[in-house]
Design an enzyme around this catalytic site. Structure first.
Site, mmCIF file in Angstrom:
data_model
loop_
_atom_site.group_PDB
_atom_site.id
_atom_site.type_symbol
_atom_site.label_atom_id
_atom_site.label_comp_id
_atom_site.label_asym_id
_atom_site.label_seq_id
_atom_site.Cartn_x
_atom_site.Cartn_y
_atom_site.Cartn_z
ATOM 1 C CE LYS A 16 14.394 -32.659 -20.336
ATOM 2 N NZ LYS A 16 15.171 -33.779 -19.800
ATOM 3 N NE ARG A 90 14.326 -37.456 -24.564
ATOM 4 C CZ ARG A 90 13.302 -37.077 -23.807
ATOM 5 N NH1 ARG A 90 12.546 -36.075 -24.166
ATOM 6 N NH2 ARG A 90 13.062 -37.679 -22.681
ATOM 7 N NE ARG A 129 10.155 -38.166 -12.417
ATOM 8 C CZ ARG A 129 10.765 -37.604 -13.445
ATOM 9 N NH1 ARG A 129 11.157 -36.342 -13.379
ATOM 10 N NH2 ARG A 129 11.007 -38.283 -14.538
ATOM 11 N NE ARG A 159 7.455 -40.311 -16.547
ATOM 12 C CZ ARG A 159 8.226 -39.432 -17.161
ATOM 13 N NH1 ARG A 159 8.133 -38.152 -16.890
ATOM 14 N NH2 ARG A 159 9.100 -39.813 -18.060
ATOM 15 N NE ARG A 170 13.191 -41.890 -18.967
ATOM 16 C CZ ARG A 170 12.623 -41.392 -17.861
ATOM 17 N NH1 ARG A 170 12.366 -42.179 -16.838
ATOM 18 N NH2 ARG A 170 12.328 -40.124 -17.785
HETATM 19 P P1 AMP Z 1 10.068 -37.351 -21.001
HETATM 20 O O1 AMP Z 1 8.761 -37.148 -20.318
HETATM 21 O O2 AMP Z 1 10.585 -36.108 -21.682
HETATM 22 O O3 AMP Z 1 11.105 -37.983 -20.107
HETATM 23 O O4 AMP Z 1 9.804 -38.396 -22.191
HETATM 24 C C1 AMP Z 1 9.296 -39.693 -21.936
HETATM 25 C C2 AMP Z 1 9.546 -40.599 -23.142
HETATM 26 O O5 AMP Z 1 8.895 -40.049 -24.310
HETATM 27 C C3 AMP Z 1 10.994 -40.758 -23.559
HETATM 28 O O6 AMP Z 1 11.684 -41.749 -22.792
HETATM 29 C C4 AMP Z 1 10.833 -41.158 -25.033
HETATM 30 O O7 AMP Z 1 10.410 -42.503 -25.156
HETATM 31 C C5 AMP Z 1 9.680 -40.280 -25.487
HETATM 32 N N1 AMP Z 1 10.158 -38.947 -25.973
HETATM 33 C C6 AMP Z 1 9.879 -37.729 -25.439
HETATM 34 N N2 AMP Z 1 10.454 -36.743 -26.157
HETATM 35 C C7 AMP Z 1 11.125 -37.356 -27.172
HETATM 36 C C8 AMP Z 1 11.931 -36.876 -28.235
HETATM 37 N N3 AMP Z 1 12.189 -35.566 -28.417
HETATM 38 N N4 AMP Z 1 12.454 -37.786 -29.096
HETATM 39 C C9 AMP Z 1 12.194 -39.113 -28.964
HETATM 40 N N5 AMP Z 1 11.464 -39.631 -27.959
HETATM 41 C C10 AMP Z 1 10.917 -38.767 -27.070
#
Ligand code: AMP
Length: 214
Positions: A16, A90, A129, A159, A170
């Site tokens: 994404k 999400r 990654r 990360r 996740r």
């Molecule tokens: P990402 O970079 O999109 O993988 O997001 C990293 C982390 O941010 C996730 O594992 C969640 O802890 C938090 N996060 C990001 N977007 C959301 C969302 N829409 N709802 C809840 N938590 C989020």
């Protein structure tokens, strides 16, 4: 230029973020990543950062109330009318809040694009990654970078939430909370599936073709 609001759906590691980066500029769209909003807040160490850090680091979702408020306030502040929403919504509750806000303004989400990748490939990608500290370019090193550096010379790091245990968590969170969004947008006639396997530039072309037809 006409409004165009598109959600990129898919599990962690489906591409994404990479696809949003590849596509947003050429389509004159903003790239709005909820994960990046939280990541920046954690780095700043502000009130939002302190509130979300514990969820973020464990791979759990940040509560809907905080997430929805943060993302909608950002969209409003920046006056965003053409964007790729990457990682938001999400949950069904976030999707409903987004729809309500858009509807109240006489606007809508145009499409939800599902980037489809099997789970075993996702784990392989995310656990391997590594990202450049300077230019943020992502690399895949399943056995670690072993001294490799970015093409810009930068140091590579992983990360905090990209390790095997957190990735499995996740993915479980994705299947429980986010996969129901597929049906949510399917019912609205807005879901478009794109095969997320293969060369990333080819996948970007597939998605751009879909966007240009909206
Ligand atoms: P990402 O970079 O999109 O993988 O997001 C990293 C982390 O941010 C996730 O594992 C969640 O802890 C938090 N996060 C990001 N977007 C959301 C969302 N829409 N709802 C809840 N938590 C989020």
């Amino acid at each position: 230029m006409k409004d165009l609001m598109v959600i990129f759906l898919g599990a962690p590691g489906c591409g994404k973020g990479t696809q949003s980066d590849l596509i947003s500029t050429s389509m004159s769209m903003a790239h709005l990543s909820s994960g990046d909003l939280f990541r920046k807040a954690i780095l700043r160490g502000d009130e939002l950062g302190k509130a979300v850090e514990i969820y973020f680091k464990s791979g759990a979702l940040v509560p809907d109330s905080i997430t929805t408020k943060t993302v909608l306030a950002h969209m409003n502040k920046e006056g965003i009318r053409r964007a790729i929403l990457d990682g938001f919504p999400r949950t069904i509750s976030q999707a409903e809040s987004l729809d309500q806000t858009m509807n109240a303004e006489g606007r809508k989400i145009d499409a939800a694009i599902l980037i489809d990748v099997p789970d075993d490939e996702l784990i392989r990608r995310v656990a391997g990654r590594w990202i450049c500290r300077i230019c943020q370019t992502p690399y895949n090193f399943p056995d670690g970078p072993q001294g490799a550096r970015c093409k810009c010379g930068g140091d590579l790091y992983q990360r905090a939430d990209d390790n095997r245990d957190t990735v499995a968590k996740r993915l479980a969170v994705y299947h429980e909370n986010t996969a129901p969004l597929i049906e949510y947008y399917e019912k609205q006639g807005k879901l478009i599936r794109v095969d997320g396997l293969g060369d990333m530039l080819e996948i970007a072309e597939r998605i751009k073709k879909v966007l240009s037809e909206l």
